[in-house]
Design a protein around this motif. Structure first.
Motif, PDB file in Angstrom:
ATOM      1  N   ARG A   1       0.848  11.897  12.998  1.00  0.00           N
ATOM      2  CA  ARG A   1       0.056  10.857  13.673  1.00  0.00           C
ATOM      3  C   ARG A   1      -0.326  11.201  15.113  1.00  0.00           C
TER       4      ARG A   1
ATOM      5  N   LYS B   1       0.507   4.348   0.022  1.00  0.00           N
ATOM      6  CA  LYS B   1       0.240   5.497   0.899  1.00  0.00           C
ATOM      7  C   LYS B   1       1.044   5.461   2.190  1.00  0.00           C
TER       8      LYS B   1
ATOM      9  N   GLY C   1      -9.822  -1.806   7.759  1.00  0.00           N
ATOM     10  CA  GLY C   1      -9.253  -0.809   8.658  1.00  0.00           C
ATOM     11  C   GLY C   1      -7.762  -1.018   8.803  1.00  0.00           C
ATOM     12  N   SER C   2      -7.171  -0.161   9.597  1.00  0.00           N
ATOM     13  CA  SER C   2      -5.719  -0.164   9.725  1.00  0.00           C
ATOM     14  C   SER C   2      -5.330  -0.311  11.191  1.00  0.00           C
TER      15      SER C   2
ATOM     16  N   TYR D   1       3.241   6.146   7.284  1.00  0.00           N
ATOM     17  CA  TYR D   1       2.391   7.315   7.497  1.00  0.00           C
ATOM     18  C   TYR D   1       3.126   8.424   8.258  1.00  0.00           C
TER      19      TYR D   1
ATOM     20  N   TYR E   1      -4.295  11.380  15.455  1.00  0.00           N
ATOM     21  CA  TYR E   1      -4.942  10.198  16.052  1.00  0.00           C
ATOM     22  C   TYR E   1      -4.578  10.006  17.521  1.00  0.00           C
TER      23      TYR E   1
ATOM     24  N   ASP F   1      -0.626  -1.325  -4.157  1.00  0.00           N
ATOM     25  CA  ASP F   1      -1.989  -0.807  -4.009  1.00  0.00           C
ATOM     26  C   ASP F   1      -1.872   0.708  -4.052  1.00  0.00           C
TER      27      ASP F   1
ATOM     28  N   ALA G   1       0.861  -1.194   0.000  1.00  0.00           N
ATOM     29  CA  ALA G   1       0.000   0.000   0.000  1.00  0.00           C
ATOM     30  C   ALA G   1       0.899   1.246   0.000  1.00  0.00           C
TER      31      ALA G   1
ATOM     32  N   ILE H   1      -9.452   5.394  11.254  1.00  0.00           N
ATOM     33  CA  ILE H   1      -8.796   4.463  10.328  1.00  0.00           C
ATOM     34  C   ILE H   1      -9.532   3.133  10.240  1.00  0.00           C
TER      35      ILE H   1
ATOM     36  N   PRO I   1      -0.803  -4.859   2.346  1.00  0.00           N
ATOM     37  CA  PRO I   1      -0.244  -4.311   3.580  1.00  0.00           C
ATOM     38  C   PRO I   1       0.570  -3.047   3.328  1.00  0.00           C
ATOM     39  N   GLY I   2       0.474  -2.121   4.245  1.00  0.00           N
ATOM     40  CA  GLY I   2       1.297  -0.916   4.180  1.00  0.00           C
ATOM     41  C   GLY I   2       2.136  -0.829   5.442  1.00  0.00           C
TER      42      GLY I   2
ATOM     43  N   GLY J   1      -3.992  -3.797   6.771  1.00  0.00           N
ATOM     44  CA  GLY J   1      -4.563  -3.586   8.094  1.00  0.00           C
ATOM     45  C   GLY J   1      -3.840  -4.218   9.258  1.00  0.00           C
ATOM     46  N   VAL J   2      -2.906  -5.141   8.988  1.00  0.00           N
ATOM     47  CA  VAL J   2      -2.234  -5.818  10.102  1.00  0.00           C
ATOM     48  C   VAL J   2      -1.449  -4.785  10.931  1.00  0.00           C
TER      49      VAL J   2
ATOM     50  N   HIS K   1     -11.192  -4.071   2.560  1.00  0.00           N
ATOM     51  CA  HIS K   1     -10.170  -3.562   3.480  1.00  0.00           C
ATOM     52  C   HIS K   1     -10.948  -2.957   4.644  1.00  0.00           C
TER      53      HIS K   1
END
Ligand code: LLP
Length: 414
Positions: free
Chosen positions: A312, A60, A201-202, A370, A316, A79, A58, A162, A274-275, A239-240, A199
């Motif tokens: 972050r 992003k 969530g993260s 991120y 969040y 992705d 991913a 997220i 995965p990201g 999301g993992v 997908h």
């Protein structure tokens, strides 16, 4: 981060001293470990070895060209969620036939660019998007590969900003609407149905929502097959979660086994997006303590990293471990670690007990995902430089922005 260790009081990432990096490139500085990236990827390869799969990183999470190029070299797919990410993946040598394109707001231009590049599929997220894709592909005289992103309505039990797989979220099409959409897509001449995607969530810490989502998607795939609509791949998203503080992230091998049991005997290829879990713990952010400022009932350590460099915590209330690069003995003082930006929300960490002095170097951990990809120029702050280390090698992969580069696109009027 296994590749971070202390040697005679110095903090090293692989074989490289973080002090030396800060001296040479200045701060704020993002630093990534090649070995940690590789290990994170190999953990996926091993965990999913029993199931034919493709890991689509991913973009992003960290879209630096050198990181994309590194993953492309390992043979991953990607992705993407924008034309910009498509351009980056192509510039980094990514294989277009392994790109999946997610996102609720794809523009016609972005669709054209992706069709032209020959991507693996569009993860279509609405009926309107399906019609637009059909029209764009028709105008180009091409056939666009379609996979619907379905919203399975499972609670991923993560931060509300997220989580993406609940019915109140803007993502995907409701799973109940999917059969009718697949029938429609299969009937349109410029579309080819290839797969399904979800997908939820993260930063997911619990495996069960991922497994629940997989079961709902597989039941839908079987129902479609019974109608004669067969799919080539099943994309279960990313999301993992990773460890930032005291979380116990999901056991990747257990996730691999859970999916192997479900995919055994099936013909569809498993895709994952995965990201964070590929890059998050492979990066750290170096910052210098500018000032120590006693406040009313609390102490502030004002550092040269701010919310523009690492968003972050502000966005969040995310936790990142912060450690001193030089080990110091003495009794620690409790600090709020804050940036220089004129907002109370500009904090990096609260109530950290540390032995620090002005001028000290700190490492903000688990910032590979991120971090840089969400950085901005707020307060006219140039974005940080980035370095990739490989054993003793040091590679500057992005220069620090300059005031000139920040102003380059602007024009005076009077
Ligand atoms: N696929 C799709 C369609 C996504 O929306 C995302 C993340 C991923 C894959 C990758 O998820 P991961 O494996 O990284 O969890 N900025 C937030 C995270 C936002 C994630 C959005 N979607 C943060 O800093 O925590």
């Amino acid at each position: 981060m296994n590749t971070l260790h202390r040697l005679e009081g110095r903090l090293l990432l692989e074989g490289v001293s973080l002090d030396a990096l800060a001296e040479r490139f200045g701060t704020p500085l993002y630093v990534y470990s090649r070995q940690a990236l590789e290990e994170a990827y190999q953990a996926y390869v091993q965990a999913f070895s029993e199931t034919p799969h493709l890991i689509c990183y991913a973009v992003k999470a960290n879209s630096s060209l050198a990181i994309l190029n590194f993953f492309a070299g390992l043979g991953t797919g990607f992705d993407i969620v924008s034309g910009g990410e498509l351009a980056r993946v192509l510039a980094a040598g990514g294989d277009p036939s392994k790109i999946v394109f997610s996102g609720v707001g794809k523009t016609a231009d972005e669709m054209r660019a992706a069709i032209k590049a020959g991507i693996l599929c569009f993860n279509v997220e609405s009926l309107s998007e399906l019609h637009r894709l059909s029209r764009v592909a028709g105008e180009m005289g091409r056939i666009a590969p379609v996979s619907f992103r379905v919203n399975p309505d499972v609670d991923p039990k993560t931060h509300p900003y997220i989580s993406t797989g609940l019915k109140e979220n803007k993502f995907g099409v409701p799973i109940a609407d999917a059969p009718a959409l697949y029938r429609l897509a299969a009937s349109l001449p410029n579309l080819k149905v290839t797969g399904i995607d979800c997908h939820i969530g993260s930063q997911l810490i619990d495996l069960s929502p991922l497994a629940d989502a997989a079961d709902r998607v597989l039941a839908l795939v079987d129902a479609l097959a019974a109608e004669g609509i067969t799919l080539h791949h099943i994309d279960l998203g990313g999301g993992v979660g990773i460890r930032y503080n005291d979380e116990t992230p999901p056991d990747l091998d257990a996730y691999g086994r859970a999916l192997a049991a479900r995919f055994s005997g099936r013909h569809e290829k498993l895709l994952l997006e995965p990201g964070r879990s590929l890059v998050g713990n492979a990066g750290l952010l170096l910052t210098r303590v500018e000032y120590l400022k006693p406040g009313d009932g609390k102490n502030f350590a004002i550092v040269d990293v701010a919310m523009n460099d690492l968003m972050r915590p502000a966005l969040y209330e995310a936790y990142h471990e912060i450690i001193s690069v030089k080990q110091k003995n003495g009794s620690p003082t409790r600090y709020d670690i804050v940036g220089p930006i004129c907002e109370t929300g500009d904090f990096i960490g609260f109530a950290r007990d540390m032995c620090i002095e002005e001028g000290d170097l700190l490492a903000i951990l688990s910032t590979g995902a991120y971090g840089m990809s969400m950085a901005s120029n707020y307060n006219s702050r140039p974005r940080a430089a980035e370095v990739l280390v490989n054993k003793n090698e040091i590679h500057l992969i992005r220069e620090r922005e300059t005031q000139d580069s920040l102003m380059a696109c602007e024009r005076l009027v009077y």
